[in-house]
Design a protein around this motif. Structure first.
Motif, PDB file in Angstrom:
ATOM      1  N   PRO A  23      -2.230  -8.781 -11.928  1.00 39.69           N
ATOM      2  CA  PRO A  23      -2.640 -10.188 -11.899  1.00 39.69           C
ATOM      3  C   PRO A  23      -1.869 -10.952 -12.984  1.00 39.69           C
ATOM      4  O   PRO A  23      -1.857 -10.552 -14.145  1.00 39.69           O
ATOM      5  CB  PRO A  23      -4.137 -10.129 -12.233  1.00 39.69           C
ATOM      6  N   ALA A  25      -1.618 -14.701 -12.754  1.00 40.63           N
ATOM      7  CA  ALA A  25      -1.727 -16.095 -12.321  1.00 40.63           C
ATOM      8  C   ALA A  25      -2.608 -16.928 -13.254  1.00 40.63           C
ATOM      9  O   ALA A  25      -2.935 -18.065 -12.935  1.00 40.63           O
ATOM     10  CB  ALA A  25      -2.273 -16.157 -10.894  1.00 40.63           C
ATOM     11  N   GLY A  26      -2.979 -16.344 -14.404  1.00 45.23           N
ATOM     12  CA  GLY A  26      -3.855 -17.089 -15.328  1.00 45.23           C
ATOM     13  C   GLY A  26      -3.100 -18.197 -16.053  1.00 45.23           C
ATOM     14  O   GLY A  26      -1.867 -18.251 -16.035  1.00 45.23           O
ATOM     15  N   TRP A  27      -3.841 -19.062 -16.734  1.00 44.95           N
ATOM     16  CA  TRP A  27      -3.246 -20.201 -17.428  1.00 44.95           C
ATOM     17  C   TRP A  27      -2.597 -19.832 -18.759  1.00 44.95           C
ATOM     18  O   TRP A  27      -1.706 -20.523 -19.237  1.00 44.95           O
ATOM     19  CB  TRP A  27      -4.315 -21.259 -17.714  1.00 44.95           C
ATOM     20  N   GLY A  28      -3.093 -18.783 -19.377  1.00 42.46           N
ATOM     21  CA  GLY A  28      -2.565 -18.406 -20.695  1.00 42.46           C
ATOM     22  C   GLY A  28      -2.834 -19.462 -21.752  1.00 42.46           C
ATOM     23  O   GLY A  28      -1.966 -19.775 -22.581  1.00 42.46           O
ATOM     24  N   THR A  29      -4.059 -19.998 -21.761  1.00 41.58           N
ATOM     25  CA  THR A  29      -4.349 -21.136 -22.654  1.00 41.58           C
ATOM     26  C   THR A  29      -4.258 -20.767 -24.138  1.00 41.58           C
ATOM     27  O   THR A  29      -4.007 -21.626 -24.970  1.00 41.58           O
ATOM     28  CB  THR A  29      -5.754 -21.710 -22.384  1.00 41.58           C
ATOM     29  N   ARG A  30      -4.456 -19.482 -24.442  1.00 40.09           N
ATOM     30  CA  ARG A  30      -4.421 -19.109 -25.875  1.00 40.09           C
ATOM     31  C   ARG A  30      -3.023 -19.208 -26.462  1.00 40.09           C
ATOM     32  O   ARG A  30      -2.855 -19.133 -27.665  1.00 40.09           O
ATOM     33  CB  ARG A  30      -5.001 -17.699 -26.060  1.00 40.09           C
ATOM     34  N   LYS A  40       2.758 -16.724 -19.546  1.00 37.56           N
ATOM     35  CA  LYS A  40       2.449 -15.834 -20.679  1.00 37.56           C
ATOM     36  C   LYS A  40       3.094 -14.465 -20.467  1.00 37.56           C
ATOM     37  O   LYS A  40       3.579 -13.833 -21.411  1.00 37.56           O
ATOM     38  CB  LYS A  40       0.925 -15.701 -20.769  1.00 37.56           C
ATOM     39  N   GLU A  41       3.094 -14.027 -19.203  1.00 32.48           N
ATOM     40  CA  GLU A  41       3.606 -12.683 -18.881  1.00 32.48           C
ATOM     41  C   GLU A  41       5.092 -12.539 -19.191  1.00 32.48           C
ATOM     42  O   GLU A  41       5.610 -11.434 -19.245  1.00 32.48           O
ATOM     43  CB  GLU A  41       3.366 -12.380 -17.390  1.00 32.48           C
ATOM     44  N   GLN A 117      -1.926 -16.626  -5.873  1.00 28.51           N
ATOM     45  CA  GLN A 117      -3.298 -17.089  -6.076  1.00 28.51           C
ATOM     46  C   GLN A 117      -3.191 -18.601  -6.255  1.00 28.51           C
ATOM     47  O   GLN A 117      -2.664 -19.076  -7.261  1.00 28.51           O
ATOM     48  CB  GLN A 117      -3.904 -16.422  -7.320  1.00 28.51           C
ATOM     49  N   ALA A 120      -6.394 -20.687 -10.069  1.00 26.39           N
ATOM     50  CA  ALA A 120      -6.770 -19.641 -11.029  1.00 26.39           C
ATOM     51  C   ALA A 120      -8.294 -19.565 -11.111  1.00 26.39           C
ATOM     52  O   ALA A 120      -8.926 -20.137 -11.993  1.00 26.39           O
ATOM     53  CB  ALA A 120      -6.156 -19.934 -12.401  1.00 26.39           C
ATOM     54  N   LEU A 121      -8.893 -18.843 -10.150  1.00 28.67           N
ATOM     55  CA  LEU A 121     -10.353 -18.779 -10.071  1.00 28.67           C
ATOM     56  C   LEU A 121     -10.911 -17.536 -10.751  1.00 28.67           C
ATOM     57  O   LEU A 121     -12.073 -17.207 -10.566  1.00 28.67           O
ATOM     58  CB  LEU A 121     -10.791 -18.819  -8.602  1.00 28.67           C
ATOM     59  N   LEU A 123      -9.998 -13.425 -12.786  1.00 27.01           N
ATOM     60  CA  LEU A 123      -9.339 -12.129 -12.574  1.00 27.01           C
ATOM     61  C   LEU A 123      -9.834 -11.466 -11.290  1.00 27.01           C
ATOM     62  O   LEU A 123      -9.043 -10.901 -10.521  1.00 27.01           O
ATOM     63  CB  LEU A 123      -9.606 -11.231 -13.797  1.00 27.01           C
ATOM     64  N   ALA A 126      -8.167 -12.995  -8.438  1.00 28.23           N
ATOM     65  CA  ALA A 126      -6.756 -12.576  -8.381  1.00 28.23           C
ATOM     66  C   ALA A 126      -6.637 -11.215  -7.700  1.00 28.23           C
ATOM     67  O   ALA A 126      -5.749 -10.992  -6.861  1.00 28.23           O
ATOM     68  CB  ALA A 126      -6.164 -12.529  -9.790  1.00 28.23           C
ATOM     69  N   LEU A 143      -3.260  -5.197 -16.388  1.00 26.09           N
ATOM     70  CA  LEU A 143      -3.136  -6.533 -16.987  1.00 26.09           C
ATOM     71  C   LEU A 143      -2.050  -6.458 -18.044  1.00 26.09           C
ATOM     72  O   LEU A 143      -2.153  -5.689 -19.013  1.00 26.09           O
ATOM     73  CB  LEU A 143      -4.458  -6.978 -17.624  1.00 26.09           C
ATOM     74  N   ASP A 145      -1.103  -8.340 -20.367  1.00 29.07           N
ATOM     75  CA  ASP A 145      -1.297  -8.721 -21.774  1.00 29.07           C
ATOM     76  C   ASP A 145      -1.905  -7.598 -22.609  1.00 29.07           C
ATOM     77  O   ASP A 145      -1.934  -7.687 -23.833  1.00 29.07           O
ATOM     78  CB  ASP A 145      -2.036 -10.057 -21.961  1.00 29.07           C
TER      79      ASP A 145
HETATM   80  P1  UTP Z   1      -7.000 -13.795 -19.217  1.00 26.60           P
HETATM   81  O1  UTP Z   1      -8.457 -13.618 -19.368  1.00 26.60           O
HETATM   82  O2  UTP Z   1      -6.130 -13.325 -20.336  1.00 26.60           O
HETATM   83  O3  UTP Z   1      -6.727 -15.324 -18.885  1.00 26.60           O
HETATM   84  O4  UTP Z   1      -6.577 -13.093 -17.861  1.00 26.60           O
HETATM   85  P2  UTP Z   1      -5.384 -16.128 -18.976  1.00 26.60           P
HETATM   86  O5  UTP Z   1      -5.547 -17.386 -18.212  1.00 26.60           O
HETATM   87  O6  UTP Z   1      -4.204 -15.292 -18.600  1.00 26.60           O
HETATM   88  O7  UTP Z   1      -5.222 -16.452 -20.549  1.00 26.60           O
HETATM   89  P3  UTP Z   1      -6.139 -17.359 -21.512  1.00 26.60           P
HETATM   90  O8  UTP Z   1      -7.437 -16.622 -21.676  1.00 26.60           O
HETATM   91  O9  UTP Z   1      -6.307 -18.715 -20.872  1.00 26.60           O
HETATM   92  O10 UTP Z   1      -5.348 -17.418 -22.779  1.00 26.60           O
HETATM   93  C1  UTP Z   1      -6.393 -11.692 -17.769  1.00 26.60           C
HETATM   94  C2  UTP Z   1      -5.352 -11.411 -16.714  1.00 26.60           C
HETATM   95  O11 UTP Z   1      -5.778 -11.902 -15.457  1.00 26.60           O
HETATM   96  C3  UTP Z   1      -4.836 -12.798 -14.905  1.00 26.60           C
HETATM   97  C4  UTP Z   1      -4.031 -13.311 -16.085  1.00 26.60           C
HETATM   98  O12 UTP Z   1      -2.736 -13.735 -15.671  1.00 26.60           O
HETATM   99  C5  UTP Z   1      -4.009 -12.100 -17.007  1.00 26.60           C
HETATM  100  O13 UTP Z   1      -3.001 -11.190 -16.637  1.00 26.60           O
HETATM  101  N1  UTP Z   1      -5.552 -13.870 -14.199  1.00 26.60           N
HETATM  102  C6  UTP Z   1      -6.575 -14.516 -14.791  1.00 26.60           C
HETATM  103  C7  UTP Z   1      -5.144 -14.209 -12.921  1.00 26.60           C
HETATM  104  O14 UTP Z   1      -4.198 -13.621 -12.360  1.00 26.60           O
HETATM  105  N2  UTP Z   1      -5.820 -15.199 -12.279  1.00 26.60           N
HETATM  106  C8  UTP Z   1      -6.870 -15.857 -12.831  1.00 26.60           C
HETATM  107  O15 UTP Z   1      -7.444 -16.756 -12.170  1.00 26.60           O
HETATM  108  C9  UTP Z   1      -7.240 -15.521 -14.132  1.00 26.60           C
END
Ligand code: UTP
Length: 306
Positions: A23, A25-30, A40-41, A117, A120-121, A123, A126, A143, A145
């Motif tokens: 997975p 597709a997260g935002w990587g807000t941190r 982030k990946e 995805q 981003a709904l 993990l 995803a 994952l 990260d």
């Molecule tokens: P994280 O909890 O680290 O979220 O997701 P994030 O969005 O990547 O980062 P922050 O918390 O906002 O900084 C854990 C894994 O799940 C994926 C992320 O890409 C990461 O590999 N993920 C998360 C998805 O693929 N889709 C989602 O909707 C959420």
């Protein structure tokens, strides 16, 4: 039927792990603003993006089919694992065949497919998005990260457990009690005869220290049976308004055995800044070319004066 043959056939019925889902597709807000226009990946640890470490872990573990879950703004991940003809030609023309081979080896390392995805709904969502390419087989989830240093690789250790027990397995590690609110925490009973395996009896997402059932935290490696997809479909929004994999796993424990495995190795949380920095420093120190010079640079630092 002889016992050995029966074991082989039973294993074939349940299947080996042939596919891994990443997975991404997260935002990587941190990591904002670094992750505003860059996944982030793709943040590099020394000279490789963090997702490449996870891909290499799966490939080194013998997994052949990789599925990366991407989303908006993630096309550089696909480019990274693709063949880059122009770059290769430029490196060739500049007399740098070793760099051309390095670039090509990334594209040739694995057979990767991509699913998108759209939102981003969470993990859990995803993982559900990867249902089509995974099919009705047990599979691994990594994952990126969570960067793990382990020999054999963590996911290989877990595949061996799957082969032996034929159940879903989540990787866990012990964390300080005050940090339980950053993880999914399990309640488990130790499996007789093993100091690393637990049968999962319950799971809580990010419990406050006083409410945590243990200090055994789930980290980003999973082996899942395909029943997880029904569990995910039945799982509504959980913590943070997202569809949480932990919630679906808890649901799965009602119908199937789920094991937790205290993996043997070291973990870096490269999804947050401090963990990413620790990983960068330690990977640089271990790097054959860079290590000695970086070590003397660190020793020369007047840390308090920085
Ligand atoms: P994280 O909890 O680290 O979220 O997701 P994030 O969005 O990547 O980062 P922050 O918390 O906002 O900084 C854990 C894994 O799940 C994926 C992320 O890409 C990461 O590999 N993920 C998360 C998805 O693929 N889709 C989602 O909707 C959420």
């Amino acid at each position: 039927m002889c016992a050995a043959r029966q074991t082989r056939e039973t294993r074939r019925d349940m299947g080996h792990i042939r596919r891994a889902v990443f997975p991404a597709a997260g935002w990587g807000t941190r990591f904002l603003p670094a992750t505003k226009a860059q996944p982030k990946e793709m943040l590099p640890l020394v000279d490789k993006p963090i997702i490449q470490y996870a891909v290499e872990e799966a490939v080194d573990s013998g997994i052949e089919n990789l599925v990366i879950v991407t989303g908006r703004g993630k096309s550089s991940i696909e480019d990274h694992f693709d063949i880059a003809f122009e770059l290769e030609a430029a490196l060739e023309a500049r007399g740098k065949p070793h760099l051309r081979d390095l670039v090509r080896s990334v594209a040739e390392a694995a057979s990767i497919s991509y699913v998108r995805q759209k939102e981003a709904l969470g993990l859990g969502h995803a993982v559900l998005t990867a249902r089509g390419p995974v099919g009705n087989e047990p599979f691994a989830v990594l994952l990126s990260d969570d960067v793990l240093v382990a020999r054999p690789p963590c996911i290989r250790q877990m595949m061996d457990i799957f082969d032996a027990y034929q159940s879903s397995v989540v990787a866990i590690m012990e964390v300080p009690m005050r940090e339980t609110d950053r993880y999914g925490i399990i309640r488990g009973t130790p499996l007789p005869g093993s100091d690393r395996l637990y049968e999962v009896r319950g799971m809580v997402e990010k419990p406050a220290a006083g409410d945590a059932p243990s200090n055994l935290a789930i980290i980003g490696r999973y082996i899942l049976t395909p029943s997880i997809f029904e569990a995910l479909e039945a799982t509504g929004e959980g913590s943070g308004g997202e569809i949480q994999l932990t919630d679906a796993l808890r649901r799965l424990t009602a119908t199937e055995r789920v094991l937790a495995y205290k993996f043997d190795g070291r973990r870096y949380d490269a999804g947050e800044k401090l963990g990413f920095l620790k990983a960068t420093v330690e990977f640089a120190l271990r790097d054959q070319e860079l290590g000695p010079a970086f070590r003397s640079y660190l020793k020369s630092l007047d840390i308090d004066g920085c």
